[in-house]
Write a protein that holds these residues in place. Structure first.
Motif, PDB file in Angstrom:
ATOM      1  N   SER A   1       0.853  -1.183   0.000  1.00 31.32           N
ATOM      2  CA  SER A   1       0.000   0.000   0.000  1.00 31.32           C
ATOM      3  C   SER A   1       0.892   1.238   0.000  1.00 31.32           C
ATOM      4  O   SER A   1       2.080   1.152   0.306  1.00 31.32           O
ATOM      5  N   PRO A   2       0.340   2.395  -0.357  1.00 35.42           N
ATOM      6  CA  PRO A   2       1.182   3.605  -0.420  1.00 35.42           C
ATOM      7  C   PRO A   2       1.756   3.940   0.955  1.00 35.42           C
ATOM      8  O   PRO A   2       1.137   3.653   1.981  1.00 35.42           O
ATOM      9  N   ILE A   3       2.924   4.542   0.960  1.00 30.29           N
ATOM     10  CA  ILE A   3       3.526   5.002   2.213  1.00 30.29           C
ATOM     11  C   ILE A   3       3.215   6.485   2.355  1.00 30.29           C
ATOM     12  O   ILE A   3       3.544   7.278   1.466  1.00 30.29           O
TER      13      ILE A   3
ATOM     14  N   PHE B   1       5.184   9.786   0.870  1.00 31.47           N
ATOM     15  CA  PHE B   1       6.144   9.452  -0.190  1.00 31.47           C
ATOM     16  C   PHE B   1       5.384   9.299  -1.503  1.00 31.47           C
ATOM     17  O   PHE B   1       4.900   8.214  -1.815  1.00 31.47           O
ATOM     18  N   PRO B   2       5.252  10.386  -2.264  1.00 29.93           N
ATOM     19  CA  PRO B   2       4.391  10.335  -3.447  1.00 29.93           C
ATOM     20  C   PRO B   2       4.949   9.414  -4.528  1.00 29.93           C
ATOM     21  O   PRO B   2       6.154   9.234  -4.643  1.00 29.93           O
ATOM     22  N   GLU B   3       4.048   8.827  -5.278  1.00 28.52           N
ATOM     23  CA  GLU B   3       4.426   7.947  -6.397  1.00 28.52           C
ATOM     24  C   GLU B   3       3.335   8.064  -7.447  1.00 28.52           C
ATOM     25  O   GLU B   3       2.155   8.005  -7.125  1.00 28.52           O
TER      26      GLU B   3
ATOM     27  N   ASP C   1      16.139  19.469  14.129  1.00 25.34           N
ATOM     28  CA  ASP C   1      16.422  18.123  14.630  1.00 25.34           C
ATOM     29  C   ASP C   1      15.247  17.168  14.445  1.00 25.34           C
ATOM     30  O   ASP C   1      15.419  16.044  14.019  1.00 25.34           O
ATOM     31  N   LYS C   2      14.088  17.662  14.750  1.00 25.93           N
ATOM     32  CA  LYS C   2      12.943  16.759  14.739  1.00 25.93           C
ATOM     33  C   LYS C   2      12.576  16.320  13.333  1.00 25.93           C
ATOM     34  O   LYS C   2      11.841  15.368  13.146  1.00 25.93           O
TER      35      LYS C   2
ATOM     36  N   ILE D   1      14.687  15.340  10.910  1.00 23.46           N
ATOM     37  CA  ILE D   1      15.764  14.635  10.234  1.00 23.46           C
ATOM     38  C   ILE D   1      15.586  13.115  10.289  1.00 23.46           C
ATOM     39  O   ILE D   1      15.256  12.561  11.325  1.00 23.46           O
ATOM     40  N   TYR D   2      15.838  12.486   9.123  1.00 25.23           N
ATOM     41  CA  TYR D   2      15.939  11.030   9.093  1.00 25.23           C
ATOM     42  C   TYR D   2      17.408  10.647   9.180  1.00 25.23           C
ATOM     43  O   TYR D   2      18.212  11.068   8.338  1.00 25.23           O
ATOM     44  N   VAL D   3      17.775   9.839  10.132  1.00 26.81           N
ATOM     45  CA  VAL D   3      19.131   9.305  10.165  1.00 26.81           C
ATOM     46  C   VAL D   3      19.111   7.871   9.644  1.00 26.81           C
ATOM     47  O   VAL D   3      18.084   7.190   9.698  1.00 26.81           O
TER      48      VAL D   3
ATOM     49  N   TRP E   1      14.227  15.181   2.218  1.00 22.52           N
ATOM     50  CA  TRP E   1      13.414  14.380   3.123  1.00 22.52           C
ATOM     51  C   TRP E   1      13.165  15.106   4.448  1.00 22.52           C
ATOM     52  O   TRP E   1      14.085  15.733   4.992  1.00 22.52           O
TER      53      TRP E   1
ATOM     54  N   ARG F   1       6.013  13.166  11.213  1.00 23.93           N
ATOM     55  CA  ARG F   1       4.996  12.159  11.425  1.00 23.93           C
ATOM     56  C   ARG F   1       4.033  12.217  10.251  1.00 23.93           C
ATOM     57  O   ARG F   1       3.809  13.280   9.685  1.00 23.93           O
ATOM     58  N   PRO F   2       3.461  11.067   9.857  1.00 25.31           N
ATOM     59  CA  PRO F   2       2.536  11.081   8.718  1.00 25.31           C
ATOM     60  C   PRO F   2       1.355  12.021   8.974  1.00 25.31           C
ATOM     61  O   PRO F   2       0.776  12.026  10.052  1.00 25.31           O
TER      62      PRO F   2
ATOM     63  N   GLU G   1       8.968  13.021   1.484  1.00 24.36           N
ATOM     64  CA  GLU G   1       9.989  13.003   0.423  1.00 24.36           C
ATOM     65  C   GLU G   1       9.464  13.864  -0.706  1.00 24.36           C
ATOM     66  O   GLU G   1       8.341  13.659  -1.169  1.00 24.36           O
TER      67      GLU G   1
ATOM     68  N   GLU H   1      15.560   6.187  10.656  1.00 25.37           N
ATOM     69  CA  GLU H   1      15.019   6.476  11.988  1.00 25.37           C
ATOM     70  C   GLU H   1      14.864   7.980  12.064  1.00 25.37           C
ATOM     71  O   GLU H   1      15.759   8.707  11.639  1.00 25.37           O
TER      72      GLU H   1
ATOM     73  N   LEU I   1      15.367  11.277  13.902  1.00 28.27           N
ATOM     74  CA  LEU I   1      16.341  11.626  14.933  1.00 28.27           C
ATOM     75  C   LEU I   1      15.656  11.752  16.286  1.00 28.27           C
ATOM     76  O   LEU I   1      16.198  11.358  17.317  1.00 28.27           O
ATOM     77  N   GLN I   2      14.466  12.302  16.285  1.00 23.94           N
ATOM     78  CA  GLN I   2      13.707  12.480  17.527  1.00 23.94           C
ATOM     79  C   GLN I   2      12.562  11.469  17.577  1.00 23.94           C
ATOM     80  O   GLN I   2      11.415  11.836  17.848  1.00 23.94           O
TER      81      GLN I   2
ATOM     82  N   GLN J   1       0.935  -2.946  -6.898  1.00 25.55           N
ATOM     83  CA  GLN J   1       0.111  -1.899  -6.284  1.00 25.55           C
ATOM     84  C   GLN J   1      -0.732  -1.150  -7.312  1.00 25.55           C
ATOM     85  O   GLN J   1      -1.872  -0.778  -7.048  1.00 25.55           O
TER      86      GLN J   1
END
Lengths: 464, 464
Positions: free
Chosen positions: A11-13, A16-18, A65-66, A68-70, A120, A124-125, A132, B72, B74-75, B102
């Motif tokens: 299913s779509p995430i 993250f458009p597609e 900070d909040k 960022i994806y690491v 990116w 939260r969704p 993205e 992940e 970061l927060q 899909q």
């Protein structure tokens, strides 16, 4: 092999458009168009890795900070801890700053670059919020100083792009320009020189469109307790906003005069004040930039002193771009001038000016309004059908010849009716019929008009 | 502001390539060229998100865990645990399979798509190993069955691309084709039908180029204890390899006969065996595919039975592409046919065939050999200099006119000598001199020949 397979239905995430191929084709047209205009103005492309070291991002010191994806290796081990942590970039400005510092000796200044990559945000969704998305940025960086004329080049490029994207024909857009020196100089002239207070007022003004003229200063009231100072800020900012509104109503020729109401107001109301030179500089700079853009359509660009951008690093010209009929959608293209791009990474003074198209957000809006010129599922101009097995070599050779000039899909067989249906569903504009047996003619059908004529693959051309 | 700033000096991140603008311009040419050829053959583009759900990747069941980067925030907080974990895709095949499942109802079959995106491998840093790189893939997917002719289309497209990439002119490359049914059918005819044993032999054969003819079966010796079976495998695989070598020496017209030595060998040496129909099918398929490619240069494509690809999902035609003079560099473009693309995600039978260019690895090799046609740091064809402040409007208008036809950088001023030096360093081929005062002529200088002539911006053209 014989055991029943588990089907993992995808299913779509969220965020993250597609797109399906028909929409993706138009997205490619948009990206191609933007790139073409950027290159028309001599901007070179760079592409930076998707990741930066976390320390590089952190050095920029913003409150991101909040978002960022690491990255973590799924099978991380003890050794991973010894290495720098990597994070997906959340914009293209931090990577640009790092790039310029790192490759300083290999770059030629003024360094004019464009960059069109995904960025990116680890949010939260939420409905309608991308995690993205594409940004399309141009920036010019120079060593020590950068002519103001570059500030005028940016909106001209953006206007050329946005006014001719396929599907944007009916959208009224407007580029709003100001210069932060005006607000900063105005406040300093009045004795408000604490950087934190200036930053707070800037952030408040940035939200005036959303929050409204009566409420936008509320955070100032919450933060500042000095009654006298509050009165000063309230009084002055009311005048500032009033003059900004006035600008929208007077003829462009009289706008410089309207801008000069700002120092006039200070002289009249606060005669003991000294006009800060930044205020005069800002007015002059805004005037110069605006006057360089008079060749654009009336209303394409306006001066709007309430434009300040929330982020802290702009120091002069600032831009926002809105749908005239729906400014509340927010800015689709923003930027400005900064004094010092890469001071965190290199001991050089590198002023710059840049602007960024929020590509995915803009594209998705036009898509959702049903305005994209979708229809084709294939880049093919022509589908060459396969008449029968005996004529395979002829059909293959026909496709080969036509491919010197056009995009050609060669059908590999099946019932003719099904081949035609596929071409039609894909939206391929011409169908080519090689002969069913030696000695007969080729024919080609225009799917729009229904006309079918005999043709020679060596010299037939598409009527544009 | 007055405190001394900490400078965070950036350095390259191992495995994440980044180019200066002169190299990036050639990389863009490569990507544009590849895209153009893909579209010439009617392949449509798709772009999938950079991430997939970890469960989607895991459903594919391959042993890639150690190579995956997961994201992940970061927060991250407790709520993050409720959501699906996201991982950067490590190839474009898993995303394609998920995409087709899909969007199944919105796609038109045969679905011919190309995809040119970055992929990520979460490997430990190693010299020369990329952790982020481009792949350029084409695949055709159909419902229930897919004509074999598509298997022949792939190498033709790849040959067209690789033989005309800028900087590849002096590289001799070779596409090596086989068909897995030949090996599988050969082994089954001999009674070796345990899927694990077949997979093991396949993986061994895949490494014969690297490990050598004498040693490549060593893992089989380690795994299988039955002496009789070992003798059988050793004997047969020696014959298999010998026939494969023979193929390279005989004239293409006689190769089918050479391939038929495989069933002949079985009949003669193991008369009690029954020839598995897969063996005959594979020989026929390979012959058909090869014979469809005879229009390519001699030696462009060869049949090589030692090509099997290590991965498990191929079921028929397989491709590898090597530098003829340095096959040990490994395959730069590989692929093959698979029976069932998306069986993990949808209850449909979707056979396909595809091929993938390992773009970054190929590009970096040609770059390191110093063969890329680098030199330009700008897409500009023309630099319009700024003679003086009085003529700014004329220079700006000149750039505007030339920009209808060419990429133009307008210099925004400074000493003329410095403007010229900038144009030269950027490698811009023409410099345009607007008049220094009204009434004089425009001039344009060809930087390659040094010729400088008077010109009119409205009708001057670049001699190609």
């Amino acid at each position: 092999m014989s055991e029943k397979k588990k089907i993992y239905k995808p299913s779509p995430i969220s965020g993250f458009p597609e797109w399906t191929p028909d929409v993706r084709i138009v997205e490619q047209q948009w990206l191609d168009h933007i790139r073409r205009v950027f290159e028309r103005y001599g901007y070179c492309n760079i592409e930076t890795p998707s990741v930066e070291e976390l320390d590089v991002i952190a050095a920029k010191g913003e409150d991101v900070d909040k978002e960022i994806y690491v990255l973590e290796r799924l099978q991380a081990d003890e050794d991973d801890k010894k290495e720098a942590r990597l994070a997906l970039h959340f914009d293209q400005t931090v990577p640009l700053a790092r790039y310029v510092a790192q490759h300083f000796n290999d770059l030629i200044f003024p360094f004019k670059r464009y960059q069109m990559q995904k960025v990116w945000r680890g949010e939260r969704p939420q409905a309608g919020r991308f995690r993205e998305f594409y940004q399309c940025d141009i920036d010019v960086i120079n060593v020590d100083n950068l002519p103001l004329h570059f500030d005028a080049e940016m909106p001209a490029i953006i206007w050329e792009i946005l006014s001719s994207l396929p599907g944007m024909e009916n959208e009224q857009i407007q580029i709003r320009i100001s210069n932060r020196k005006i607000l900063f100089g105005f406040l300093k002239s009045l004795g408000i020189s604490d950087p934190d207070e200036i930053a707070l007022i800037t952030r408040c003004l940035d939200k005036i469109e959303k929050i409204g003229q009566n409420e936008f200063l509320k955070p100032v009231f919450d933060a500042i307790t000095d009654k006298k100072k509050l009165d000063l800020i309230t009084n002055c900012m009311a005048e500032y906003v009033a003059i900004s509104r006035k600008l929208l109503d007077v003829h462009p020729q009289d706008q410089k005069k309207a801008l000069n109401l700002l120092p006039l107001f200070i002289k009249e109301q606060y005669p003991e004040s000294q006009i800060d030179p930044q205020l005069i500089d800002g007015i002059d700079e805004l005037d110069t930039v605006y006057n360089s853009l008079t060749h654009l359509r009336k209303g394409a660009v306006i001066r709007d002193l309430t434009i300040v951008r929330g982020l802290d690093y702009y120091t002069g010209t600032v831009y926002e771009t809105v749908f005239t009929e729906d400014p509340s959608y927010g800015s689709i293209c923003s930027g400005g001038r900064y004094d010092d791009l890469a001071g965190n990474y290199i001991n050089k003074h590198l002023p710059g000016v840049g602007i960024s198209i929020g590509f995915s957000r803009l594209f998705d809006r036009i898509r959702q309004k049903g305005q994209l010129p979708v229809g084709k599922h294939s880049p093919a101009d022509i589908m060459v059908v396969m008449p029968n097995e005996e004529m395979r070599a002829v059909a293959t050779q026909t496709a080969h010849i036509l491919r010197q000039r056009y995009n050609v899909e060669l059908s590999h067989g099946g019932k003719l009716k099904k081949q035609l249906a596929t071409a039609e569903k894909k939206g391929i504009p011409y169908i080519w019929f090689p002969p069913f047996e030696d000695g007969l003619d080729h024919e080609v059908k225009n799917m729009k008009t229904g006309d079918q004529v005999t043709a020679n693959p060596n010299d037939w051309t598409i009527d544009e």
